[in-house]
Scaffold this motif. Structure first.
Motif, short mmCIF file in Angstrom:
data_model
loop_
_atom_site.label_atom_id
_atom_site.label_comp_id
_atom_site.label_asym_id
_atom_site.label_seq_id
_atom_site.Cartn_x
_atom_site.Cartn_y
_atom_site.Cartn_z
N LYS A 32 -75.04 -29.14 68.72
CA LYS A 32 -74.22 -28.47 69.46
C LYS A 32 -75.17 -28.39 70.94
CE LYS A 32 -72.90 -23.68 69.63
NZ LYS A 32 -73.07 -22.26 69.24
N VAL A 33 -76.26 -28.34 70.99
CA VAL A 33 -76.93 -28.57 72.54
C VAL A 33 -76.86 -29.66 72.97
CG1 VAL A 33 -79.26 -28.13 73.52
CG2 VAL A 33 -78.66 -26.38 71.71
N ARG A 34 -77.12 -30.91 72.19
CA ARG A 34 -77.08 -32.24 72.81
C ARG A 34 -75.59 -32.37 73.45
NH1 ARG A 34 -74.68 -36.73 72.61
NH2 ARG A 34 -73.59 -36.23 70.86
N GLN A 35 -74.53 -31.98 72.91
CA GLN A 35 -73.09 -31.94 73.39
C GLN A 35 -73.02 -31.41 74.67
OE1 GLN A 35 -70.21 -30.72 70.56
NE2 GLN A 35 -70.82 -32.74 69.21
N LYS A 36 -73.68 -30.38 75.21
CA LYS A 36 -73.51 -29.38 76.25
C LYS A 36 -74.78 -29.80 77.30
CE LYS A 36 -71.40 -25.45 73.99
NZ LYS A 36 -71.33 -23.96 73.93
N MET A 37 -75.59 -30.41 77.05
CA MET A 37 -76.72 -30.63 77.85
C MET A 37 -76.39 -31.00 79.05
SD MET A 37 -78.73 -33.78 76.05
CE MET A 37 -79.64 -34.02 77.34
N PHE A 38 -75.37 -31.83 79.35
CA PHE A 38 -75.08 -32.42 80.68
C PHE A 38 -74.03 -31.52 81.38
CE2 PHE A 38 -76.27 -36.46 78.22
CZ PHE A 38 -77.07 -36.61 79.27
N ASP A 39 -73.59 -30.70 80.95
CA ASP A 39 -72.70 -29.44 81.46
C ASP A 39 -73.30 -28.68 82.48
OD1 ASP A 39 -70.87 -30.33 79.49
OD2 ASP A 39 -71.04 -28.25 78.45
N PRO A 40 -72.97 -28.68 83.70
CA PRO A 40 -73.40 -27.92 84.67
C PRO A 40 -73.79 -26.33 84.30
CG PRO A 40 -71.44 -28.95 85.50
CD PRO A 40 -71.52 -29.08 84.11
N PHE A 42 -75.75 -25.25 82.21
CA PHE A 42 -76.11 -25.10 80.78
C PHE A 42 -77.48 -24.79 80.85
CE2 PHE A 42 -77.43 -26.70 76.63
CZ PHE A 42 -76.80 -25.76 75.81
N THR A 43 -77.99 -23.84 79.82
CA THR A 43 -79.38 -23.76 79.78
C THR A 43 -79.72 -23.25 78.39
OG1 THR A 43 -81.62 -23.05 80.50
CG2 THR A 43 -79.62 -21.47 80.96
N THR A 44 -80.55 -23.51 77.72
CA THR A 44 -81.10 -22.98 76.24
C THR A 44 -81.86 -21.50 76.75
OG1 THR A 44 -83.04 -24.31 75.93
CG2 THR A 44 -80.73 -24.75 75.16
N LYS A 45 -82.53 -21.46 77.91
CA LYS A 45 -83.24 -20.32 78.48
C LYS A 45 -82.58 -19.21 78.39
CE LYS A 45 -86.36 -23.62 80.40
NZ LYS A 45 -86.76 -24.03 81.83
N PRO A 46 -83.28 -17.80 78.32
CA PRO A 46 -82.70 -16.65 78.73
C PRO A 46 -82.37 -16.60 80.10
CG PRO A 46 -84.78 -16.41 77.50
CD PRO A 46 -84.65 -17.78 77.87
N VAL A 47 -81.58 -15.61 80.73
CA VAL A 47 -81.25 -15.36 81.80
C VAL A 47 -82.43 -14.99 82.56
CG1 VAL A 47 -79.83 -14.05 83.62
CG2 VAL A 47 -78.78 -14.67 81.26
N GLY A 48 -82.47 -15.67 83.76
CA GLY A 48 -83.68 -15.20 84.68
C GLY A 48 -84.98 -16.03 84.50
N SER A 49 -84.89 -17.11 83.39
CA SER A 49 -86.12 -17.70 82.85
C SER A 49 -86.15 -19.16 83.39
CB SER A 49 -86.33 -17.76 81.54
OG SER A 49 -86.57 -16.27 81.02
N GLY A 50 -85.42 -19.77 84.47
CA GLY A 50 -85.41 -20.80 84.90
C GLY A 50 -84.02 -21.75 84.73
N THR A 51 -83.92 -22.50 85.32
CA THR A 51 -82.39 -23.36 85.32
C THR A 51 -82.49 -24.68 84.56
OG1 THR A 51 -83.06 -24.48 87.49
CG2 THR A 51 -82.01 -22.46 87.81
N GLY A 52 -83.66 -25.00 83.96
CA GLY A 52 -83.39 -26.09 82.86
C GLY A 52 -84.03 -27.13 83.75
N LEU A 53 -83.32 -28.67 83.37
CA LEU A 53 -83.99 -29.77 83.84
C LEU A 53 -83.13 -30.60 84.64
CD1 LEU A 53 -85.49 -31.28 80.38
CD2 LEU A 53 -86.72 -30.36 82.59
N GLY A 54 -82.02 -29.71 84.75
CA GLY A 54 -80.80 -30.42 85.86
C GLY A 54 -80.40 -31.62 85.08
N MET A 55 -79.92 -31.57 84.06
CA MET A 55 -79.45 -32.74 83.41
C MET A 55 -78.15 -33.17 83.78
SD MET A 55 -81.86 -33.79 81.47
CE MET A 55 -81.11 -34.93 80.81
N SER A 56 -77.21 -32.21 84.28
CA SER A 56 -75.99 -32.42 85.05
C SER A 56 -76.19 -33.37 86.20
CB SER A 56 -75.28 -31.28 85.31
OG SER A 56 -74.23 -31.51 86.06
N ILE A 57 -77.09 -33.05 87.00
CA ILE A 57 -77.35 -33.62 88.24
C ILE A 57 -78.00 -35.05 87.93
CG2 ILE A 57 -79.01 -33.92 90.13
CD1 ILE A 57 -78.88 -30.64 89.97
N SER A 58 -78.78 -35.28 86.89
CA SER A 58 -79.31 -36.33 86.50
C SER A 58 -78.18 -37.38 85.87
CB SER A 58 -80.39 -36.28 85.32
OG SER A 58 -81.48 -35.56 85.67
#
Length: 92
Positions: A32-40, A42-58
Motif C-alpha cells: 500500500k505504501v509502495r504504490q503511493k510513494m511516488f505521489d506528490p 505523500f508521506t507516512t509521517k505525522p503532520v508537521g514532522s517533515g515532508t519525506g524523501l521527495g520521491m515524486s520529485i526524484s
C-alpha cells in the motif's frame, strides 16, 4: 526479497545505460505504501514532522532524463531502489 548488503552500487548495463542501486536493510514497506510513494505530497509521517524523501520529485527527474526508477521492497526485508539512466540523454 533478496535484500543484499546495504549500500550503493553502480553498474554499466550496456553502452547506453547505467544502473544505480540504493539498498537498505531496514523494515521495508507495505505494498500500500509502495504504490503511493511516488505521489506528490505523500508521506507516512505525522503532520508537521517533515515532508519525506521527495520521491515524486526524484521520479520526475529520472523520467525527464529518459530513465526508470523502481522500488523493490517487502515488509521486514529492506528496500532496494533501482535507478536506470541513459549514459547520454537528449533532454539537455
Amino acid at each position: 526479497m533478496r535484500c543484499a548488503n546495504p549500500g550503493i552500487a553502480t553498474e554499466v548495463l550496456d553502452s547506453n545505460q547505467v544502473m544505480i542501486r540504493v539498498i537498505d536493510n531496514g523494515c521495508g514497506m507495505t505494498e500500500k505504501v509502495r504504490q503511493k510513494m511516488f505521489d506528490p505530497f505523500f508521506t507516512t509521517k505525522p503532520v508537521g514532522s517533515g515532508t519525506g524523501l521527495g520521491m515524486s520529485i526524484s521520479y520526475k527527474i529520472v523520467d525527464k532524463h529518459g530513465g526508470q526508477l523502481k522500488c523493490i521492497t517487502q515488509p521486514l526485508e529492506g528496500t532496494e531502489f533501482q535507478l536506470q539512466l541513459p549514459i547520454r540523454s537528449n533532454s539537455y
